[in-house]
Write a protein that holds these residues in place. Structure first.
Motif, mmCIF file in Angstrom:
data_model
loop_
_atom_site.group_PDB
_atom_site.id
_atom_site.type_symbol
_atom_site.label_atom_id
_atom_site.label_comp_id
_atom_site.label_asym_id
_atom_site.label_seq_id
_atom_site.Cartn_x
_atom_site.Cartn_y
_atom_site.Cartn_z
ATOM 1 N N ARG A 77 47.986 50.287 33.450
ATOM 2 C CA ARG A 77 46.689 50.131 34.116
ATOM 3 C C ARG A 77 46.336 48.654 34.311
ATOM 4 N N GLN A 78 46.768 47.779 33.355
ATOM 5 C CA GLN A 78 46.491 46.344 33.554
ATOM 6 C C GLN A 78 47.304 45.812 34.738
ATOM 7 N N LEU A 79 48.527 46.315 34.900
ATOM 8 C CA LEU A 79 49.337 45.878 36.035
ATOM 9 C C LEU A 79 48.713 46.385 37.342
ATOM 10 N N GLU A 80 48.244 47.619 37.340
ATOM 11 C CA GLU A 80 47.610 48.158 38.552
ATOM 12 C C GLU A 80 46.349 47.358 38.905
ATOM 13 N N GLY A 81 45.597 46.973 37.878
ATOM 14 C CA GLY A 81 44.404 46.151 38.116
ATOM 15 C C GLY A 81 44.772 44.803 38.711
ATOM 16 N N PHE A 82 45.793 44.198 38.159
ATOM 17 C CA PHE A 82 46.306 42.905 38.640
ATOM 18 C C PHE A 82 46.743 43.040 40.113
ATOM 19 N N ALA A 83 47.508 44.070 40.415
ATOM 20 C CA ALA A 83 47.990 44.269 41.786
ATOM 21 C C ALA A 83 46.839 44.572 42.746
ATOM 22 N N ASP A 84 45.814 45.276 42.268
ATOM 23 C CA ASP A 84 44.653 45.583 43.120
ATOM 24 C C ASP A 84 43.918 44.315 43.551
ATOM 25 N N VAL A 85 43.847 43.330 42.652
ATOM 26 C CA VAL A 85 43.188 42.068 43.011
ATOM 27 C C VAL A 85 43.994 41.387 44.127
ATOM 28 N N ILE A 86 45.296 41.360 43.961
ATOM 29 C CA ILE A 86 46.157 40.638 44.911
ATOM 30 C C ILE A 86 46.257 41.380 46.253
ATOM 31 N N LEU A 87 46.476 42.682 46.194
ATOM 32 C CA LEU A 87 46.763 43.431 47.427
ATOM 33 C C LEU A 87 45.493 43.883 48.145
ATOM 34 N N ASN A 88 44.457 44.200 47.359
ATOM 35 C CA ASN A 88 43.270 44.841 47.957
ATOM 36 C C ASN A 88 41.989 44.045 47.788
ATOM 37 N N GLY A 89 42.100 42.831 47.221
ATOM 38 C CA GLY A 89 40.914 41.992 47.050
ATOM 39 C C GLY A 89 39.888 42.580 46.107
ATOM 40 N N MET A 90 40.339 43.434 45.203
ATOM 41 C CA MET A 90 39.396 44.047 44.239
ATOM 42 C C MET A 90 38.949 42.997 43.230
ATOM 43 N N PRO A 91 37.755 43.178 42.631
ATOM 44 C CA PRO A 91 37.337 42.215 41.596
ATOM 45 C C PRO A 91 38.277 42.267 40.401
ATOM 46 N N MET A 92 38.390 41.119 39.743
ATOM 47 C CA MET A 92 39.312 41.013 38.611
ATOM 48 C C MET A 92 38.712 41.697 37.381
ATOM 49 N N ALA A 93 39.430 42.670 36.843
ATOM 50 C CA ALA A 93 38.953 43.367 35.646
ATOM 51 C C ALA A 93 39.601 42.806 34.385
ATOM 52 N N GLY A 94 40.705 42.108 34.565
ATOM 53 C CA GLY A 94 41.429 41.595 33.407
ATOM 54 C C GLY A 94 40.900 40.254 32.947
ATOM 55 N N ALA A 95 41.593 39.686 31.974
ATOM 56 C CA ALA A 95 41.225 38.371 31.448
ATOM 57 C C ALA A 95 41.798 37.299 32.370
ATOM 58 N N ASP A 96 40.935 36.390 32.827
ATOM 59 C CA ASP A 96 41.419 35.326 33.717
ATOM 60 C C ASP A 96 41.767 34.078 32.897
ATOM 61 N N ILE A 97 42.077 33.001 33.599
ATOM 62 C CA ILE A 97 42.514 31.783 32.913
ATOM 63 C C ILE A 97 41.431 31.268 31.957
ATOM 64 N N ASP A 98 40.158 31.377 32.363
ATOM 65 C CA ASP A 98 39.081 30.894 31.482
ATOM 66 C C ASP A 98 38.965 31.754 30.221
ATOM 67 N N ASP A 99 39.168 33.065 30.392
ATOM 68 C CA ASP A 99 39.165 33.942 29.210
ATOM 69 C C ASP A 99 40.332 33.579 28.286
ATOM 70 N N GLY A 100 41.486 33.313 28.904
ATOM 71 C CA GLY A 100 42.668 32.940 28.103
ATOM 72 C C GLY A 100 42.415 31.665 27.321
ATOM 73 N N ILE A 101 41.830 30.676 27.973
ATOM 74 C CA ILE A 101 41.546 29.389 27.308
ATOM 75 C C ILE A 101 40.508 29.592 26.204
ATOM 76 N N ALA A 102 39.482 30.390 26.495
ATOM 77 C CA ALA A 102 38.433 30.628 25.487
ATOM 78 C C ALA A 102 39.026 31.278 24.234
ATOM 79 N N SER A 103 39.991 32.173 24.426
ATOM 80 C CA SER A 103 40.633 32.797 23.262
ATOM 81 C C SER A 103 41.434 31.766 22.468
ATOM 82 N N VAL A 104 42.120 30.881 23.163
ATOM 83 C CA VAL A 104 42.882 29.829 22.472
ATOM 84 C C VAL A 104 41.915 28.956 21.671
ATOM 85 N N ARG A 105 40.818 28.565 22.296
ATOM 86 C CA ARG A 105 39.819 27.740 21.589
ATOM 87 C C ARG A 105 39.271 28.477 20.359
ATOM 88 N N ALA A 106 38.996 29.750 20.529
ATOM 89 C CA ALA A 106 38.440 30.524 19.407
ATOM 90 C C ALA A 106 39.442 30.585 18.257
#
Ligand SMILES: NC(=O)c1ccc[n+]([C@@H]2O[C@H](COP(=O)([O-])OP(=O)(O)OC[C@H]3O[C@@H](n4cnc5c(N)ncnc54)[C@H](O)[C@@H]3O)[C@@H](O)[C@H]2O)c1
Length: 358
Positions: A306-335
């Motif tokens: 489902r995470q891959l389908e969400g990722f592909a939906d953003v790229i192929l269909n312009g759907m909003p991003m449901a997953g963790a983006d780069i800022d979420d990734g960085i925030a987790s590293v900081r935490a």
């Protein structure tokens, strides 16, 4: 199995190790909107065996050669942690979208460098915090965003089980290893405080942020007793809610993961299973409005697919991003860096102030 759509993202998986074998190959072959276009691993024996099993269109020993393929659209980075950022940068610079395994990085500046490359590339980078695609967590998030009103407090725990390998061996496919696999110079398990934080703490922190929003500071205690490492972490959320996280590796009981959330118009109690059962979390949502508790079944608990389908939906269909983006990734590293620093110093640590590596 979901029916394949006409337009599907052509995905290459970098790495044929355990996570690719247990999650990503199957996710690509089953996804409604993606295909397993290519696989890549320096280990010939492993790659050939995986190619025979999963039948990608192409198979590469060399990562640069895979990236040079003009038909490849996106890469899943399924390598050990120290390779995440360099492999993501290469893919973005080759014009490919990236779904990168968690943790994004173990170093704040390295993660920030990647953000600049993401912005320059104009491509999508999603971090593999797949729990965001657990239907139970999705239901909780939707309630928080639409009905719950003010968040008062959040408790979340992630306690690995001493019996986890019996559990996973029983349900995962046979994991094939190779002596020729590319490994980082340093053994990731040489420092277990660090390893557990990166492997498990990254999930816990992302779940807390997914529900509670940005984290301002943490104050952590770590006890290592009887071979059990236990972090108790007080969290200050930007919205003023109280937070408490418990990371314990490993408890002498079943897998123990979940959360409790108290809000103005309701409460949530969630129980999450060991991920390899592919079973949606049991999330009870109490609605103060009508005095009912409701739980979504979440029959499709394949959060990796489902995470891959969400990722592909953003790229192929312009759907909003449901997953963790780069800022979420960085925030987790900081935490994670802040929790480690706080556990060492005994003082609260502000996420904005941390730098360097875990
Ligand atoms: N999301 C989850 O629930 C979850 C669960 C387990 C692991 N993970 C993450 O998955 C990642 C990978 O874990 P793993 O145990 O599969 O790793 P691993 O190191 O065992 O396997 C990675 C494979 O990638 C290959 N490889 C690495 N760099 C390469 C390169 N440049 N070119 C070609 N091949 C290359 C190696 O040869 C190896 O076979 C880790 O970051 C881990 O944190 C996530």
């Amino acid at each position: 199995m979901p029916r394949k759509e006409a337009r599907r993202l052509r995905v290459g998986v970098l790495g044929c190790g355990p996570i690719a074998q247990a999650a990503h190959f199957e996710s690509c072959t089953k996804a409604r909107n993606a295909d397993l276009y290519a696989i890549c691993d320096v280990a010939d024996d492993l790659r050939q065996r995986m190619a025979a099993t999963h039948a990608p269109d192409k198979s590469f020993a060399d990562y640069d050669a895979m990236l040079a393929d003009p038909d490849l659209e996106a890469v899943i980075i399924a390598t050990s942690d120290p390779f995440h950022v360099p492999a993501s940068i290469k893919a973005l610079e080759a014009g490919k979208h990236v779904l990168c395994e968690k943790p994004l990085a173990a170093d704040v500046e390295e993660a920030e460098t990647l953000k600049r490359v993401v912005e320059r590339s104009g491509k999508l980078l999603q971090v593999g915090h797949m729990k965001r695609f657990d239907p139970g967590l999705e239901a909780a998030k939707s309630f928080i965003d639409t009905e719950m009103g003010d968040l008062v407090a959040l408790k979340a725990w992630y306690c690995d089980s001493t019996h986890r390998y019996h559990m996973t061996d029983a349900v995962q496919p046979l994991i094939v290893a190779s002596k020729a696999a590319k490994k980082p110079n340093e053994n990731p398990k040489a420092d277990l405080d660090r390893y557990y934080m990166l492997a498990h703490g990254s999930h816990l922190v992302d779940t807390a942020r997914y529900f509670g929003g940005a984290i301002v500071s943490v104050e952590a205690r770590l006890l290592n007793r009887a071979g059990i490492r236990c972090w108790f972490i007080d969290v200050e959320f930007a919205n003023g809610a109280l937070g408490h996280l418990d990371l314990t590796v490993a408890v002498r009981m079943d897998w123990h993961e979940g959360f409790q959330i108290y809000g103005a118009n309701g409460s949530i109690v969630g129980k999450t299973h060991n991920p390899w059962y592919y079973k949606s979390s049991e999330v009870d949502i109490f609605h103060e409005s009508d005095g009912t508790t409701r739980r979504v079944l979440g029959a499709d608990g394949h959060f990796y697919r489902r995470q891959l389908e969400g990722f592909a939906d953003v790229i192929l269909n312009g759907m909003p991003m449901a997953g963790a983006d780069i800022d979420d990734g960085i925030a987790s590293v900081r935490a994670m860096v802040a929790i480690a620093q706080s556990a060492k110093t005994g003082r609260p640590v502000t996420l904005a102030s941390v730098s360097g590596a875990l």
